[in-house]
Scaffold this motif. Structure first.
Motif, PDB file in Angstrom:
ATOM      1  N   UNK B  59     117.262   4.312 -30.952  1.00 15.35           N
ATOM      2  CA  UNK B  59     116.473   5.143 -31.872  1.00 15.35           C
ATOM      3  C   UNK B  59     115.485   6.076 -31.144  1.00 15.35           C
ATOM      4  N   UNK B  60     114.724   5.584 -30.141  1.00 19.20           N
ATOM      5  CA  UNK B  60     113.790   6.512 -29.469  1.00 19.20           C
ATOM      6  C   UNK B  60     114.502   7.698 -28.825  1.00 19.20           C
ATOM      7  N   UNK B  61     115.649   7.446 -28.195  1.00 16.63           N
ATOM      8  CA  UNK B  61     116.407   8.536 -27.570  1.00 16.63           C
ATOM      9  C   UNK B  61     116.853   9.548 -28.610  1.00 16.63           C
ATOM     10  N   UNK B  62     117.212   9.044 -29.788  1.00 16.59           N
ATOM     11  CA  UNK B  62     117.647   9.923 -30.874  1.00 16.59           C
ATOM     12  C   UNK B  62     116.489  10.773 -31.386  1.00 16.59           C
ATOM     13  N   UNK B  63     115.350  10.127 -31.614  1.00 17.25           N
ATOM     14  CA  UNK B  63     114.175  10.858 -32.118  1.00 17.25           C
ATOM     15  C   UNK B  63     113.725  11.894 -31.083  1.00 17.25           C
ATOM     16  N   UNK B  64     113.713  11.489 -29.802  1.00 15.56           N
ATOM     17  CA  UNK B  64     113.293  12.414 -28.751  1.00 15.56           C
ATOM     18  C   UNK B  64     114.264  13.589 -28.635  1.00 15.56           C
ATOM     19  N   UNK B  65     115.552  13.321 -28.836  1.00 13.64           N
ATOM     20  CA  UNK B  65     116.543  14.400 -28.767  1.00 13.64           C
ATOM     21  C   UNK B  65     116.209  15.478 -29.794  1.00 13.64           C
ATOM     22  N   UNK B  66     115.831  15.043 -31.010  1.00 13.79           N
ATOM     23  CA  UNK B  66     115.470  16.039 -32.022  1.00 13.79           C
ATOM     24  C   UNK B  66     114.161  16.743 -31.645  1.00 13.79           C
ATOM     25  N   UNK B  67     113.149  15.970 -31.219  1.00 15.70           N
ATOM     26  CA  UNK B  67     111.863  16.594 -30.868  1.00 15.70           C
ATOM     27  C   UNK B  67     112.030  17.582 -29.707  1.00 15.70           C
ATOM     28  N   UNK B  68     112.881  17.252 -28.731  1.00 10.59           N
ATOM     29  CA  UNK B  68     113.115  18.178 -27.611  1.00 10.59           C
ATOM     30  C   UNK B  68     113.726  19.490 -28.116  1.00 10.59           C
ATOM     31  N   UNK B  69     114.665  19.346 -29.048  1.00 15.56           N
ATOM     32  CA  UNK B  69     115.281  20.537 -29.659  1.00 15.56           C
ATOM     33  C   UNK B  69     114.213  21.350 -30.393  1.00 15.56           C
ATOM     34  N   UNK B  70     113.403  20.648 -31.166  1.00 14.30           N
ATOM     35  CA  UNK B  70     112.317  21.291 -31.923  1.00 14.30           C
ATOM     36  C   UNK B  70     111.354  22.007 -30.962  1.00 14.30           C
ATOM     37  N   UNK B  71     110.969  21.302 -29.886  1.00 13.95           N
ATOM     38  CA  UNK B  71     110.021  21.875 -28.919  1.00 13.95           C
ATOM     39  C   UNK B  71     110.589  23.112 -28.230  1.00 13.95           C
ATOM     40  N   UNK B  72     111.891  23.078 -27.967  1.00 22.30           N
ATOM     41  CA  UNK B  72     112.536  24.231 -27.320  1.00 22.30           C
ATOM     42  C   UNK B  72     112.632  25.415 -28.272  1.00 22.30           C
ATOM     43  N   UNK B  73     112.431  25.130 -29.554  1.00 26.06           N
ATOM     44  CA  UNK B  73     112.503  26.191 -30.566  1.00 26.06           C
ATOM     45  C   UNK B  73     111.147  26.443 -31.225  1.00 26.06           C
ATOM     46  N   UNK B  74     110.093  26.336 -30.426  1.00 22.83           N
ATOM     47  CA  UNK B  74     108.770  26.699 -30.937  1.00 22.83           C
ATOM     48  C   UNK B  74     107.883  25.546 -31.356  1.00 22.83           C
ATOM     49  N   UNK B  75     108.427  24.335 -31.390  1.00 23.07           N
ATOM     50  CA  UNK B  75     107.620  23.175 -31.774  1.00 23.07           C
ATOM     51  C   UNK B  75     107.079  23.296 -33.181  1.00 23.07           C
ATOM     52  N   UNK B  76     105.911  22.691 -33.408  1.00 14.91           N
ATOM     53  CA  UNK B  76     105.248  22.814 -34.706  1.00 14.91           C
ATOM     54  C   UNK B  76     104.109  23.805 -34.528  1.00 14.91           C
ATOM     55  N   UNK B  77     104.296  25.009 -34.962  1.00 15.67           N
ATOM     56  CA  UNK B  77     103.312  26.085 -34.762  1.00 15.67           C
ATOM     57  C   UNK B  77     102.870  26.156 -33.301  1.00 15.67           C
ATOM     58  N   UNK B  78     103.848  26.073 -32.397  1.00 18.48           N
ATOM     59  CA  UNK B  78     103.541  26.202 -30.974  1.00 18.48           C
ATOM     60  C   UNK B  78     103.196  24.884 -30.288  1.00 18.48           C
ATOM     61  N   UNK B  79     102.956  23.820 -31.054  1.00 24.28           N
ATOM     62  CA  UNK B  79     102.630  22.518 -30.447  1.00 24.28           C
ATOM     63  C   UNK B  79     103.909  21.720 -30.201  1.00 24.28           C
ATOM     64  N   UNK B  80     104.013  21.158 -29.005  1.00 23.25           N
ATOM     65  CA  UNK B  80     105.179  20.323 -28.693  1.00 23.25           C
ATOM     66  C   UNK B  80     104.917  18.889 -29.154  1.00 23.25           C
ATOM     67  N   UNK B  81     105.926  18.293 -29.757  1.00 22.88           N
ATOM     68  CA  UNK B  81     105.794  16.918 -30.258  1.00 22.88           C
ATOM     69  C   UNK B  81     106.286  15.953 -29.181  1.00 22.88           C
ATOM     70  N   UNK B  82     105.427  15.000 -28.800  1.00 23.82           N
ATOM     71  CA  UNK B  82     105.845  13.978 -27.841  1.00 23.82           C
ATOM     72  C   UNK B  82     105.797  12.604 -28.501  1.00 23.82           C
ATOM     73  N   UNK B  83     106.620  11.700 -27.980  1.00 24.28           N
ATOM     74  CA  UNK B  83     106.729  10.367 -28.567  1.00 24.28           C
ATOM     75  C   UNK B  83     106.511   9.316 -27.481  1.00 24.28           C
ATOM     76  N   UNK B  84     105.505   8.457 -27.688  1.00 28.68           N
ATOM     77  CA  UNK B  84     105.258   7.333 -26.772  1.00 28.68           C
ATOM     78  C   UNK B  84     105.929   6.102 -27.370  1.00 28.68           C
ATOM     79  N   UNK B  85     106.806   5.459 -26.577  1.00 34.55           N
ATOM     80  CA  UNK B  85     107.592   4.337 -27.104  1.00 34.55           C
ATOM     81  C   UNK B  85     107.172   3.029 -26.430  1.00 34.55           C
TER      82      UNK B  85
END
Lengths: 79, 349
Positions: B59-85
């Motif tokens: 699950x963490x790898x899956x969630x991070x895969x989406x967040x990495x995609x999101x971050x590469x496409x502008x994140x959330x209003x320019x903020x990159x989302x990181x996940x501590x597992x």
């Protein structure tokens, strides 16, 4: 959290059943489709079509859902 | 003496008031714990090792895969989302310790998809994210109680509840297996009790109910379960447990030639996970299963196609399964919650 309370029920996602977030309830998705495992071992909808059922966590009936999932936002990014 | 105490108290109050002013002046610049000008930090606890980790540790790898995609496409209003597992091994006391670390040391903005009914309950009691105002977004458990906004004001469910699943199973049994003897394997904790409540509401009468203690599931235990289901002549056997319990049961049943009509709960029903443990695909054939999201092999579905493409690039060689799909779906919903929370998201917004 206020965003989920007010808009969470309309958040785009892959589920084939609706979510029930509101100011008074933090209930998520509200149902399932029923499938059979194929010879490959993978789960597939019975008869090839997703038939979804919704219900609640109380005494409410189990009903066939008419939910139509909205289209995915462009590029899979939040609107 | 009394006057002195009073003076001390007044002085202390004055100091507090000054400190209060200073503290209240800060939030104008610093938006929120875990949120900076460039990033948003989230935290997750789940079993990454131990018996119950089977399947869920993707699950963490899956969630991070989406967040990495999101971050590469502008994140959330320019903020990159990181996940501590953090690995809690599906042990509630460890979930409490690791959640405290996430909140106090890692200073995450919110907890994302913590896994396990008993774990989330222990955290709610001992860590009390509600009192601290920490959001617990989209818990990875179907315990119906977590939808209670009064009891768990900062906790949000996402999976349909175990009660809902049991009721829908009950309906299917009524329509398709009337008159058959039904057996149930369930986890002997709040996960199982929620299921039992749903089956009761659905009016399912069991020929035999077999509880198992969390952590006890294995081939030896499964042989014992089968003896009980055989003795009760169960025609249909429902497996309402974690993946490792389902796998132990189906693997042992295959060896012993035990072939009832299986019905698998969604928690332990992921085919990829089950097959990875050596259970032959044929054992699963014709079992009844349930899912809130599309079939993971359905590439005609736009979400399945989209998520599986991202996952294949992020974690090459790892099968796209139900745990991955749900993990990415949860990350996707979290992204929308953060976006909808406005240009400077806070825990409250």
């Amino acid at each position: 959290m206020e965003a989920i309370d007010s808009k969470g029920a309309t958040f785009a996602n892959s589920a084939l059943v609706p979510a029930g977030y509101s100011k008074t309830s933090h209930v998520g998705l509200t149902g399932y489709w029923v499938g059979k495992y194929a010879p490959t071992g993978d789960l597939a909808p019975i008869g090839g079509t997703y038939v979804t059922y919704t219900t609640d966590s109380g005494s409410g009936a189990v009903v066939k859902s008419t939910y139509k999932r909205p289209a995915m936002p462009a590029k899979g990014l939040p609107n | 003496m009394k006057a002195l105490q009073r003076r001390t108290l007044l002085t202390a109050t004055a100091v507090l008031a000054t400190v209060g002013l200073a503290v209240s002046a800060i939030p104008a610049q610093a938006a929120e714990v875990g949120v900076t000008a460039t990033g948003i930090k989230l935290g997750m606890t789940l079993p990454m090792t131990g018996t119950a980790s089977l399947g869920y540790n993707k699950i963490p790898g899956a969630a991070k895969a989406y967040f990495d995609y999101l971050n590469a496409n502008g994140g959330i209003n320019g903020r990159k989302v990181t996940l501590v597992v953090k690995d809690d091994r599906y042990v509630p006391t460890e979930a409490v310790a690791k959640t405290n670390e996430l909140i106090l040391k890692d200073k995450v903005m919110a907890l994302l998809a913590p896994l396990g009914t008993a774990n989330v309950k222990a955290v709610a009691t001992s860590v009390n994210p509600a009192r601290r105002g920490v959001p617990v977004l989209f818990v990875n458990t179907g315990f119906s109680g977590f939808a209670d906004a009064k009891k768990y004001p900062t906790t949000y469910a996402v999976l349909p509840s175990y009660i809902m699943e049991a009721k829908i199973m009950g309906q299917y049994i009524k329509e398709n297996f009337a008159g058959k003897k039904i057996g149930l394997l369930y986890q002997d904790d709040d996960f199982g009790s929620d299921a039992l409540a749903g089956f009761k509401t659905a009016g399912v009468n069991f020929a035999v109910k077999v509880p198992y203690a969390s952590g006890s599931q294995g081939a030896a235990a499964a042989a014992g379960w089968i003896t009980k289901f055989k003795a009760a002549e169960a025609d249909v056997v429902i497996l309402f447990g974690v993946s490792s319990a389902t796998s132990a049961m189906l693997g042992t049943a295959a060896q012993l030639g035990y072939k009832p009509q299986w019905m698998l709960g969604s928690v332990g029903g992921d085919a990829t996970t089950i097959k990875l443990t050596g259970v032959p695909a044929g054992v699963l054939y014709n079992a009844i299963g349930f899912s809130p999201v599309p079939a993971t092999t359905d590439m005609t579905d736009e979400y399945v196609k989209f998520f599986s493409d991202i996952y294949a690039k992020a974690v090459p060689g790892s099968a796209f399964d139900l745990n991955v799909l749900l993990g990415m779906n949860t990350a996707f919903m979290a992204a929308q919650a953060l976006k909808a929370a406005g240009p400077n998201p806070t825990r409250k917004s």
